[in-house]
Design a protein around this motif. Structure first.
Motif, PDB file in Angstrom:
ATOM      1  N   ALA A 124      21.260  -2.258   6.467  1.00  0.00           N
ATOM      2  CA  ALA A 124      20.606  -0.967   6.725  1.00  0.00           C
ATOM      3  C   ALA A 124      19.266  -0.801   6.010  1.00  0.00           C
ATOM      4  O   ALA A 124      18.569   0.188   6.217  1.00  0.00           O
ATOM      5  N   GLU A 125      18.871  -1.758   5.173  1.00  0.00           N
ATOM      6  CA  GLU A 125      17.642  -1.616   4.382  1.00  0.00           C
ATOM      7  C   GLU A 125      16.388  -1.679   5.258  1.00  0.00           C
ATOM      8  O   GLU A 125      16.415  -2.202   6.381  1.00  0.00           O
ATOM      9  N   ASP A 126      15.302  -1.192   4.731  1.00  0.00           N
ATOM     10  CA  ASP A 126      13.996  -1.306   5.382  1.00  0.00           C
ATOM     11  C   ASP A 126      13.479  -2.714   5.134  1.00  0.00           C
ATOM     12  O   ASP A 126      13.210  -3.091   3.996  1.00  0.00           O
ATOM     13  N   LYS A 127      13.380  -3.528   6.184  1.00  0.00           N
ATOM     14  CA  LYS A 127      13.013  -4.934   6.017  1.00  0.00           C
ATOM     15  C   LYS A 127      11.577  -5.122   5.526  1.00  0.00           C
ATOM     16  O   LYS A 127      11.217  -6.200   5.067  1.00  0.00           O
ATOM     17  N   ARG A 128      10.769  -4.067   5.612  1.00  0.00           N
ATOM     18  CA  ARG A 128       9.420  -4.166   5.049  1.00  0.00           C
ATOM     19  C   ARG A 128       9.473  -4.078   3.522  1.00  0.00           C
ATOM     20  O   ARG A 128       8.598  -4.595   2.829  1.00  0.00           O
ATOM     21  N   LYS A 129      10.514  -3.363   3.007  1.00  0.00           N
ATOM     22  CA  LYS A 129      10.709  -3.234   1.567  1.00  0.00           C
ATOM     23  C   LYS A 129      12.191  -3.474   1.251  1.00  0.00           C
ATOM     24  O   LYS A 129      12.957  -2.532   0.995  1.00  0.00           O
ATOM     25  N   PRO A 130      12.615  -4.734   1.290  1.00  0.00           N
ATOM     26  CA  PRO A 130      14.037  -5.044   1.058  1.00  0.00           C
ATOM     27  C   PRO A 130      14.494  -4.623  -0.334  1.00  0.00           C
ATOM     28  O   PRO A 130      13.687  -4.535  -1.267  1.00  0.00           O
ATOM     29  N   LEU A 131      15.776  -4.359  -0.459  1.00  0.00           N
ATOM     30  CA  LEU A 131      16.348  -3.909  -1.728  1.00  0.00           C
ATOM     31  C   LEU A 131      16.497  -5.087  -2.691  1.00  0.00           C
ATOM     32  O   LEU A 131      17.073  -6.115  -2.338  1.00  0.00           O
ATOM     33  N   SER A 132      16.000  -4.932  -3.897  1.00  0.00           N
ATOM     34  CA  SER A 132      16.179  -5.960  -4.925  1.00  0.00           C
ATOM     35  C   SER A 132      17.615  -5.882  -5.448  1.00  0.00           C
ATOM     36  O   SER A 132      18.334  -4.911  -5.198  1.00  0.00           O
ATOM     37  N   ASP A 133      18.023  -6.904  -6.201  1.00  0.00           N
ATOM     38  CA  ASP A 133      19.370  -6.891  -6.781  1.00  0.00           C
ATOM     39  C   ASP A 133      19.561  -5.701  -7.714  1.00  0.00           C
ATOM     40  O   ASP A 133      20.644  -5.104  -7.767  1.00  0.00           O
ATOM     41  N   ASP A 134      18.509  -5.334  -8.460  1.00  0.00           N
ATOM     42  CA  ASP A 134      18.608  -4.179  -9.368  1.00  0.00           C
ATOM     43  C   ASP A 134      18.879  -2.895  -8.585  1.00  0.00           C
ATOM     44  O   ASP A 134      19.700  -2.060  -8.998  1.00  0.00           O
ATOM     45  N   LYS A 135      18.174  -2.731  -7.450  1.00  0.00           N
ATOM     46  CA  LYS A 135      18.384  -1.535  -6.633  1.00  0.00           C
ATOM     47  C   LYS A 135      19.778  -1.531  -6.006  1.00  0.00           C
ATOM     48  O   LYS A 135      20.422  -0.476  -5.893  1.00  0.00           O
ATOM     49  N   LEU A 136      20.254  -2.711  -5.617  1.00  0.00           N
ATOM     50  CA  LEU A 136      21.604  -2.815  -5.050  1.00  0.00           C
ATOM     51  C   LEU A 136      22.649  -2.433  -6.089  1.00  0.00           C
ATOM     52  O   LEU A 136      23.641  -1.771  -5.775  1.00  0.00           O
ATOM     53  N   VAL A 137      22.424  -2.854  -7.335  1.00  0.00           N
ATOM     54  CA  VAL A 137      23.347  -2.504  -8.426  1.00  0.00           C
ATOM     55  C   VAL A 137      23.419  -0.985  -8.577  1.00  0.00           C
ATOM     56  O   VAL A 137      24.515  -0.398  -8.681  1.00  0.00           O
ATOM     57  N   LYS A 138      22.257  -0.315  -8.583  1.00  0.00           N
ATOM     58  CA  LYS A 138      22.229   1.147  -8.748  1.00  0.00           C
ATOM     59  C   LYS A 138      22.952   1.849  -7.602  1.00  0.00           C
ATOM     60  O   LYS A 138      23.709   2.802  -7.809  1.00  0.00           O
ATOM     61  N   LEU A 139      22.714   1.364  -6.376  1.00  0.00           N
ATOM     62  CA  LEU A 139      23.370   1.978  -5.214  1.00  0.00           C
ATOM     63  C   LEU A 139      24.886   1.794  -5.272  1.00  0.00           C
ATOM     64  O   LEU A 139      25.648   2.714  -4.948  1.00  0.00           O
ATOM     65  N   LEU A 140      25.324   0.603  -5.691  1.00  0.00           N
ATOM     66  CA  LEU A 140      26.768   0.350  -5.800  1.00  0.00           C
ATOM     67  C   LEU A 140      27.381   1.193  -6.922  1.00  0.00           C
ATOM     68  O   LEU A 140      28.488   1.724  -6.782  1.00  0.00           O
TER      69      LEU A 140
END
Length: 483
Positions: free
Chosen positions: A437-453
């Motif tokens: 579901a991420e914006d492929k122009r600005k993919p989610l970094s691992d740090d951002k994925l950690v925060k979302l989880l």
């Protein structure tokens, strides 16, 4: 000065029969037929067919089972069998590597890639030396279609093994001819060369987009693999629209041309070992019929042994014959017992997994999977962890939701804010949806994925997110970027 010392050592070893059972236990259904055929060939006292009355029955298996379980708990089986059990926890995707065991998978029909290339080579007008150079090059092509061996090494091979003197120019000339063979991209020495070969063989190689694509791969390959699109735009002096067309074209090329050959690709036919059905509101597990071959001890061999046993024991040759017949009879009985015990252990283990993951089997929802490690099942069935590992590593079950390998049901637990443990498969599923579901122009970094989880209640570290992402074969954020 030499000394003679006596040391008393207490040790235990698995009997050949126990090793036979353990080996049989890890054999998947697809290979059991071949294993039974092998035993039938080497042991004339073993026959196909239903057992006669009085042969080994289910009750006779208890001492056999108890002996195996006792030995497994007291001994380290690694010392005797040298197997890799895939780790204590058998996490999710599993540490088990099917390449660790030398299994021969069934092959799909059709000629091999090697035969296909040799056939094309025979159509070229080459002299005898060039033909042998071509055969040597084709023999150096790996399964994915590449020649990774240094050409100088191939020249040396030709000199030593076939007494053919050649040079780099001649070998490269023959190689270029082979690179024009089908499938397109075959015999390339690296991915960059493979893609260029395919682009040059496009139906309209003079097309502008094809020419720009060749230029991008030839001169901006490093930038392309790292998705540094802004650098490519400047270096090739093209606009964003043209770059999108080029990317679309390149990403549809085949990076593994060897894989298109039917004869080369190995196809593993998944034959479920268990079949799960819902009957009158209750689950019923049954074994695939291939797991229950009809075997019996040869009546003629039994009669032969009885006759020899009652005769004169002083005859040396007769004694040897009696010993031989007895060994074959014992081996046949043990093999039949081992097959029966295999069935019993498989059903016992599968029933424990069904009970543990009951909610999943009701709905087929991955989120319903409970964290489960090998030890959980081993304790339930009172067997060694290595026994459960053998069953889980190479077996599959057919359900109304599809066929699943047993290792699919094993996973680590992840703590949530609510204090509950959830399967890491649930976390992986959530992670995959986030990336989709991420914006492929600005993919989610691992740090951002950690925060979302973490916001969703999953207490998870960055290194764990990186590990799960790799297991799901999701590239890092930079490589997921699109225009």
């Amino acid at each position: 000065m030499q000394k003679l010392n006596l040391n008393q050592i207490l040790s235990q070893k698995l009997s050949p029969q126990q090793i036979q059972f353990i080996k049989l236990l890890q054999v998947p259904t697809a290979e059991l037929d071949a294993r039974v055929e092998e035993e039938l060939e080497v042991n004339p006292a073993l026959e196909e067919g239903k057992e006669d009355d009085g042969d080994t029955g289910p009750d006779d298996l208890e001492p056999f089972e108890n002996e195996i379980v006792k030995e497994e708990k007291e001994l380290n089986l690694d010392d005797y069998l040298g197997d890799d059990y895939g780790g204590y926890k058998m996490q999710g995707d599993g540490n088990y590597n099917p390449d660790d065991e030398d299994r021969e998978m069934p092959l799909s029909n059709g000629i091999s890639l090697h035969e296909q290339l040799i056939s094309q080579l025979n159509f070229l007008k080459l002299d005898e030396n060039q033909k042998k150079i071509g055969q040597q090059l084709i023999g150096s092509i790996e399964n994915d279609g590449y020649i990774r061996r240094d050409l100088e090494a191939i020249i040396n091979d030709l000199a030593f093994s076939q007494n053919i003197e050649t040079d780099l120019d001649e070998v490269e000339e023959v190689l270029r001819k082979i690179q024009n063979f089908d499938p397109a991209g075959i015999a390339a020495r690296n991915l960059q060369e493979c893609l260029i070969i395919q682009l040059e063989r496009k139906e309209h190689p003079e097309d502008e987009t094809v020419q720009v694509a060749i230029n991008v791969i030839a001169n901006c390959f490093d930038e392309f693999t790292k998705k540094h699109y802004d650098k490519i735009l400047k270096k090739c002096n093209i606009d964003e629209l043209k770059l999108k067309e080029v990317i679309h074209m390149i990403t549809r090329l085949n990076p593994k041309p060897g894989g298109v050959s039917e004869g080369l690709m190995k196809t593993q036919y998944v034959i479920p070992d268990f079949i799960l059905n819902m009957v009158n509101g209750k689950f019923e597990i049954s074994l695939n019929s291939k797991n229950a071959p009809d075997l019996r001890v040869s009546r003629s061999y039994t009669d032969m042994f009885d006759a020899y046993d009652k005769s004169d024991k002083k005859d040396k040759k007769l004694k040897e014959t009696v010993t031989f017949v007895k060994q074959k009879l014992d081996a046949a009985k043990w093999f039949i017992d081992a097959i029966k015990q295999r069935q019993h252990t498989l059903l016992k283990t599968m029933q424990a997994i069904l009970d543990y993951q009951y909610e999943f089997f009701l709905e087929g929802d991955e989120a319903k999977l409970r964290p489960m490690i090998l030890k959980d099942i081993a304790e339930k069935i009172d067997m060694d962890i290595s026994t459960v590992s053998r069953v889980a590593n190479s077996k599959a079950i057919q359900t109304e939701f599809g066929v699943f390998p047993l290792k699919y049901f094993f996973s680590e637990g992840i703590a949530t804010d609510g204090g509950e443990d959830v399967s890491n498969r649930e976390v992986k599923s959530v992670l995959h949806k986030m990336v989709d579901a991420e914006d492929k122009r600005k993919p989610l970094s691992d740090d951002k994925l950690v925060k979302l989880l973490n916001n969703k209640g999953y207490n998870i570290a960055r290194r764990t997110v990186a590990k799960y992402r790799e297991q799901l074969q999701i590239p890092v954020a930079r490589l997921r970027k699109e225009l």
